[in-house]
Design an enzyme around this catalytic site. Structure first.
Site, mmCIF file in Angstrom:
data_model
loop_
_atom_site.group_PDB
_atom_site.id
_atom_site.type_symbol
_atom_site.label_atom_id
_atom_site.label_comp_id
_atom_site.label_asym_id
_atom_site.label_seq_id
_atom_site.Cartn_x
_atom_site.Cartn_y
_atom_site.Cartn_z
ATOM 1 N N ASP A 231 0.858 -1.172 0.000
ATOM 2 C CA ASP A 231 0.000 0.000 0.000
ATOM 3 C C ASP A 231 0.904 1.235 0.000
ATOM 4 O OD1 ASP A 231 -2.430 1.560 0.378
ATOM 5 O OD2 ASP A 231 -1.691 1.879 2.417
ATOM 6 N N ASP A 430 -1.715 -0.698 6.231
ATOM 7 C CA ASP A 430 -1.818 -0.156 7.588
ATOM 8 C C ASP A 430 -3.178 0.429 7.911
ATOM 9 O OD1 ASP A 430 -1.568 2.136 5.895
ATOM 10 O OD2 ASP A 430 -0.994 3.303 7.645
ATOM 11 N N ASP A 434 -7.303 -1.188 3.990
ATOM 12 C CA ASP A 434 -6.457 -2.310 3.566
ATOM 13 C C ASP A 434 -6.942 -3.646 4.127
ATOM 14 O OD1 ASP A 434 -4.615 -0.661 2.175
ATOM 15 O OD2 ASP A 434 -3.671 -0.121 4.074
#
Length: 538
Positions: A231, A430, A434
């Site tokens: 990410d 995080d 996600d």
């Protein structure tokens, strides 16, 4: 003599296995015994077990923080290396979260206890490590199946040994000695120890580096990863962006736009929202009246601010709401080309302006990506941000595969598509957005500084915000699996080689069952000792 040799082997084995639990003991030893609580204006020292949620505690320089909490007054630099593996102290001030058992390096502060007893981060870490060390890896099930066949086969060989020696040997004693030697030397203790000892040492060593692995199955699966999906915001970047540009449409005021945006993002935990609110505070802009608020996942927010309808988000939000950015599009293209994230604002369905926010890469991002590539992993970047910004960040760290402007469910769908192509995928994230991707991935890796739901959805949690722990976790998994294979090979090889020796009576002249007992004990100790080599993993 046989009993003595076996007991000696058990003693050496127990001593070696005791060392495999060093990680747990080290973590438990970190806990302070007392806490200084402020009650009715007086400071009193009490056992840490008596601290309650809501208590106000004072910590002086050089002391350990007794429980988890939030700083009320004062500031300090705190050594959090016991949970993050990072040696550099972290500066904390009012409203900063502190972790029990970490070390207060400089200032004095008071804080409110929010997590005590089994609810502290240290207690949860210990519990996770204990559960991981007690779990079974799939390879252990395979070894157990082999042992289930191996044991009756050995009994058959021992009976055959007895009858052959009874009829062709010199006497009954020789037949019994050779039979007992076969049974002792074939004891599958080493097979049973091969996997769990390596898992215990591997997960414990991981905990020392701030890598929390949820179980033996996870440790085994991580070694076969072929792809790593990263990410962007908060994972590859620091997640603490700052406002760099405010561009107002004709007839609009920059400070007014910032004030509207900060009002809508008030209380937001999203890094972009925090950046906007921080910039508004710097300019002493007070929030306006907020009458309504609706989050649009993957798009932005819609709010009712000061009698106006406000849209705040990406270009996709503007398109879905029928707002044409007009001349603002040119500015957005330029800012995105600089690697900045552009937030569109619309007031009462008319384009009002842009806020550009820039995030910085984590210091170790480039090196971590290089290490992962060196481990023959396909590294890709996934982001809800626009394509230009995502590609600018990816290019900076050497990532060529980028998927941008995706919603949370699209991240999970992309991972599923990769898995259909027989890729074994690890996802690193995080944030709340996600969580679906972390759950879909073969191995979900959560950054410890992120949202709780991300950590709950993940298989591995990295207590450090840095990325260097990702390749280290994969290398640890591969090293652990290598040790397990070595253990199983030597455990089986030992039996395959020495059972015929015992059955043929070649051990009998040298001590028969006694020598077999010594060899069996040595095999168990050697397996555990081989596992302990993982303690030197770096």
């Amino acid at each position: 003599m046989i009993i003595t040799l076996i007991l000696l082997g058990r003693l050496l084995e127990a001593r070696a296995r005791w060392r495999t639990s060093d990680a747990i003991r080290k973590l438990m030893d970190l806990r302070p015994q007392t806490a200084r609580v402020v009650r009715q204006g007086q400071e009193i020292d009490i056992p840490v077990e008596q601290v309650q949620v809501g208590d106000i505690l004072r910590v002086r320089a050089g002391e350990k923080i007794p429980v988890d909490g939030v700083i009320q007054e004062g500031s300090s630099a705190i050594d959090e290396s016991m949970v993050s593996g990072e040696s550099i102290p972290v500066e904390k001030g009012p409203h900063g979260r502190v972790i029990g058992a970490t070390l207060n390096k400089t200032g004095t502060f008071t804080f409110e206890a929010t997590g005590v007893g089994s609810e502290t981060m240290l207690a949860r870490i210990v519990q996770m490590v204990q559960e991981a060390q007690g779990s079974r890896a799939p390879i252990q099930t395979t070894a157990d199946r082999i042992a289930a066949v191996f044991v009756p086969v050995v009994f058959g060989i021992s009976l055959l040994t007895f009858f052959i020696w009874f009829y062709v040997g010199p006497d009954l004693a020789t037949a019994l000695l050779n039979t007992v030697a076969v049974l002792i030397i074939a004891c599958p203790c080493a097979m049973g120890l091969a996997t769990p000892t390596a898992i215990m040492v591997g997960t414990g060593r991981g905990a020392e580096f701030g890598i929390l692995i949820k179980g033996g199955e996870i440790l085994e699966s991580a070694h076969s990863l072929t792809s790593i999906i990263l990410d962007k915001t908060g994972t590859l970047t620091t997640g603490k962006p700052v406002v760099t540009d405010i561009i107002a449409a004709k007839g609009e005021n920059e400070d007014t736009l910032l004030q509207y945006a900060a009002t809508a993002e008030k209380g937001s935990e999203h890094p972009l929202g925090e950046a906007i609110c921080s910039e508004a505070r710097k300019k002493s802009l007070e929030p306006l009246a907020l009458q309504g608020f609706e989050a649009q996942p993957g798009h932005g927010v819609a709010a009712h601010v000061a009698q106006s309808n406000l849209l705040l988000g990406n270009k996709r939000l503007m398109n879905t709401q029928g707002v044409d950015p007009g001349e603002l599009e040119t500015h957005a293209t330029r800012l995105e080309g600089e690697g900045k994230t552009v937030i569109y604002l619309a007031i009462d369905s008319r384009p009002a302006g842009l806020i550009a926010v820039s995030d910085t890469l984590k210091p170790d991002a480039g090196q971590a990506v290089e290490e992962m590539t060196g481990l023959d992993l396909d590294v890709a970047l996934v982001s809800g941000d626009n394509e230009r910004t995502a590609r600018a960040i990816a290019e900076e760290v050497g990532i060529t595969q980028v998927m941008a402007e995706v919603l949370p469910e699209e991240k999970a769908a992309w991972i599923k598509e990769l898995q259909t192509g027989r890729q074994i995928v690890g996802m690193v994230g995080d944030g709340i957005n996600d969580a679906p991707a972390l759950a879909q991935a073969d191995i979900g890796i959560a950054i410890g500084s992120g949202a709780d739901i991300a950590k709950e959805s993940a298989d591995i949690t990295l207590m450090s915000a840095g990325l260097s722990a990702i390749p280290r976790a994969i290398r640890l998994s591969r090293r652990t699996m290598s040790v397990i294979r070595q253990n199983l090979f030597w455990a089986f090889a030992y039996n395959i080689l020495l059972i015929p020796v015992a059955a043929l009576g070649l051990l009998n002249p040298l001590g028969g069952p006694m020598l077999a007992a010594a060899a069996m004990a040595f095999s168990s100790v050697s397996v555990v000792s081989n596992s302990l080599r993982l303690k030197k993993f770096t």
